[in-house]
Design an enzyme around this catalytic site. Structure first.
Site, PDB file in Angstrom:
ATOM      1  CG  ASP A   8     -23.263  -0.656 -33.648  1.00 11.36           C
ATOM      2  OD1 ASP A   8     -24.357  -1.009 -33.174  1.00 11.36           O
ATOM      3  OD2 ASP A   8     -22.179  -1.156 -33.275  1.00 11.36           O
ATOM      4  CB  SER A   9     -24.050   1.160 -29.532  1.00 15.63           C
ATOM      5  OG  SER A   9     -23.538  -0.152 -29.700  1.00 15.63           O
ATOM      6  CE1 TYR A  40     -26.399   4.106 -28.321  1.00 14.74           C
ATOM      7  CE2 TYR A  40     -27.347   3.120 -30.282  1.00 14.74           C
ATOM      8  CZ  TYR A  40     -26.732   4.181 -29.660  1.00 14.74           C
ATOM      9  OH  TYR A  40     -26.464   5.318 -30.385  1.00 14.74           O
ATOM     10  CB  CYS A  71     -27.311  -0.788 -33.921  1.00 10.86           C
ATOM     11  SG  CYS A  71     -27.551  -0.987 -32.152  1.00 10.86           S
ATOM     12  CG  ASN A  72     -29.591  -6.795 -34.424  1.00 11.25           C
ATOM     13  OD1 ASN A  72     -28.411  -6.702 -34.766  1.00 11.25           O
ATOM     14  ND2 ASN A  72     -30.434  -7.607 -35.011  1.00 11.25           N
ATOM     15  CB  THR A  73     -29.900  -2.410 -29.367  1.00  9.50           C
ATOM     16  OG1 THR A  73     -29.153  -3.616 -29.198  1.00  9.50           O
ATOM     17  CG2 THR A  73     -30.554  -2.023 -28.065  1.00  9.50           C
ATOM     18  CD  GLU A 150     -17.244  -1.034 -29.138  1.00 14.90           C
ATOM     19  OE1 GLU A 150     -16.460  -0.085 -29.171  1.00 14.90           O
ATOM     20  OE2 GLU A 150     -17.979  -1.350 -30.105  1.00 14.90           O
ATOM     21  CB  CYS A 182     -25.968  -8.148 -31.032  1.00 15.27           C
ATOM     22  SG  CYS A 182     -24.852  -6.803 -30.585  1.00 15.27           S
ATOM     23  CB  THR A 183     -24.226  -5.278 -35.728  1.00 15.64           C
ATOM     24  OG1 THR A 183     -24.242  -4.218 -34.768  1.00 15.64           O
ATOM     25  CG2 THR A 183     -25.521  -5.273 -36.527  1.00 15.64           C
ATOM     26  CG  HIS A 184     -20.850  -4.994 -30.914  1.00 13.16           C
ATOM     27  ND1 HIS A 184     -21.876  -4.089 -31.067  1.00 13.16           N
ATOM     28  CD2 HIS A 184     -19.760  -4.270 -30.540  1.00 13.16           C
ATOM     29  CE1 HIS A 184     -21.423  -2.871 -30.789  1.00 13.16           C
ATOM     30  NE2 HIS A 184     -20.141  -2.951 -30.472  1.00 13.16           N
TER      31      HIS A 184
HETATM   32  N1  DGL Z   1     -24.372  -3.647 -31.984  1.00 14.07           N
HETATM   33  C1  DGL Z   1     -25.569  -3.392 -31.336  1.00 14.07           C
HETATM   34  C2  DGL Z   1     -26.699  -4.325 -31.644  1.00 14.07           C
HETATM   35  O1  DGL Z   1     -26.785  -4.788 -32.711  1.00 14.07           O
HETATM   36  C3  DGL Z   1     -25.556  -2.736 -30.017  1.00 14.07           C
HETATM   37  C4  DGL Z   1     -25.103  -3.493 -28.871  1.00 14.07           C
HETATM   38  C5  DGL Z   1     -25.059  -2.608 -27.662  1.00 14.07           C
HETATM   39  O2  DGL Z   1     -24.636  -1.468 -27.774  1.00 14.07           O
HETATM   40  O3  DGL Z   1     -25.468  -3.096 -26.600  1.00 14.07           O
HETATM   41  O4  DGL Z   1     -27.555  -4.592 -30.866  1.00 14.07           O
END
Ligand code: DGL
Length: 251
Positions: A8-9, A40, A71-73, A150, A182-184
């Protein structure tokens, strides 16, 4: 024993790891947080593709049998190029849970929270296209959510103000189901649920992604359940956020 690479990012992918470890407690996990390049969300697809290739090389060197793009992005920007570049490696990506949301909504309105990169990706737009004739889909970037996670700020007045600003427009539009794209964001789910109230369903796609990972490992006949179970955490930058979220999962 399977070696499962995850990236992931940043720390968000740990929301997927948290589900994976339930299903696959005896495998070896190698988690990579691209903290030096996080977030990301607003980066170009070419940039994310380049990072995804470098991280994949690292995970393959660690012996990964499968790579979960948690990570979805990065899934939106890079999973197709990864599959083309590494045809022997299975990749599991993230899918915003539009389908279960569309099937379950009573108000006929679903809200999607995700990064800008995910919302403009063809993967999401295709999925959206499949359901938008039957339900109204409203979207909002979870502005500042990744940064909160984060920093380890998962509740309290600051988190509440930031989360409300992106969530309220979806609730105002009549959404009774909120998809975390988004996984966050699942680390903010208790707060999101509290702000939504008990009548709104909040969906985290991570359990479905974990089940898909298990399915692929079984299909490939990777020997499972024989190892002691272990996790390595790696980061291209600071490991502080990663350790903090990891400790939340493994108190
Ligand atoms: N956790 C990530 C996602 O699922 C990345 C979010 C990011 O880095 O902007 O999109």
């Amino acid at each position: 024993m399977a070696v499962i690479g995850i990236f992931d990012s940043g720390s968000g992918g740990l929301s997927v790891y948290r589900e994976l470890i339930q299903l696959l407690p005896r495998e070896r996990f190698v988690y990579y947080a691209d903290a030096a390049h996080c977030p990301y969300g607003e980066k170009s697809a070419a940039y994310i593709q380049d990072r995804a290739r470098k991280i994949t090389d690292f995970l393959l060197e660690k012996g990964a049998d499968i790579i979960v793009v948690a990570c979805n992005t990065a899934t939106a920007a890079a999973i197709a190029t990864l599959r083309a570049a590494y045809p022997d490696t299975p990749f599991v990506g993230m899918e915003p849970a539009v389908k279960p949301a569309a099937l379950g909504t009573r108000s006929g309105v679903i809200g999607v929270l995700a990064t800008a990169g995910t919302l403009k990706g063809s993967k999401y737009l295709n999925t959206r296209g499949l359901y938008q004739d039957n339900v109204r889909i409203v979207e909002h970037v979870g502005q500042g959510f990744v940064e909160l996670v984060e920093k380890g700020i998962l509740d309290g007045p600051e988190a509440e103000t930031v989360v409300k600003a992106s969530l309220q427009p979806l609730l105002d539009a009549g959404a009774d189901t909120i998809v975390l794209g988004c996984t966050h964001y699942p680390f903010l789910q208790p707060l999101i649920q509290r702000l939504c109230g008990p009548d709104i369903r909040v969906i985290d796609p991570a359990p479905a992604v974990a089940r898909q990972t298990l399915r692929i490992l079984r299909e490939r006949e990777v020997a499972l359940g024989i190892g002691p179970g272990s996790t390595e955490l790696h980061s291209s930058g600071s490991t502080e956020a990663l350790q903090r979220i990891f400790a939340l999962i493994n108190p």
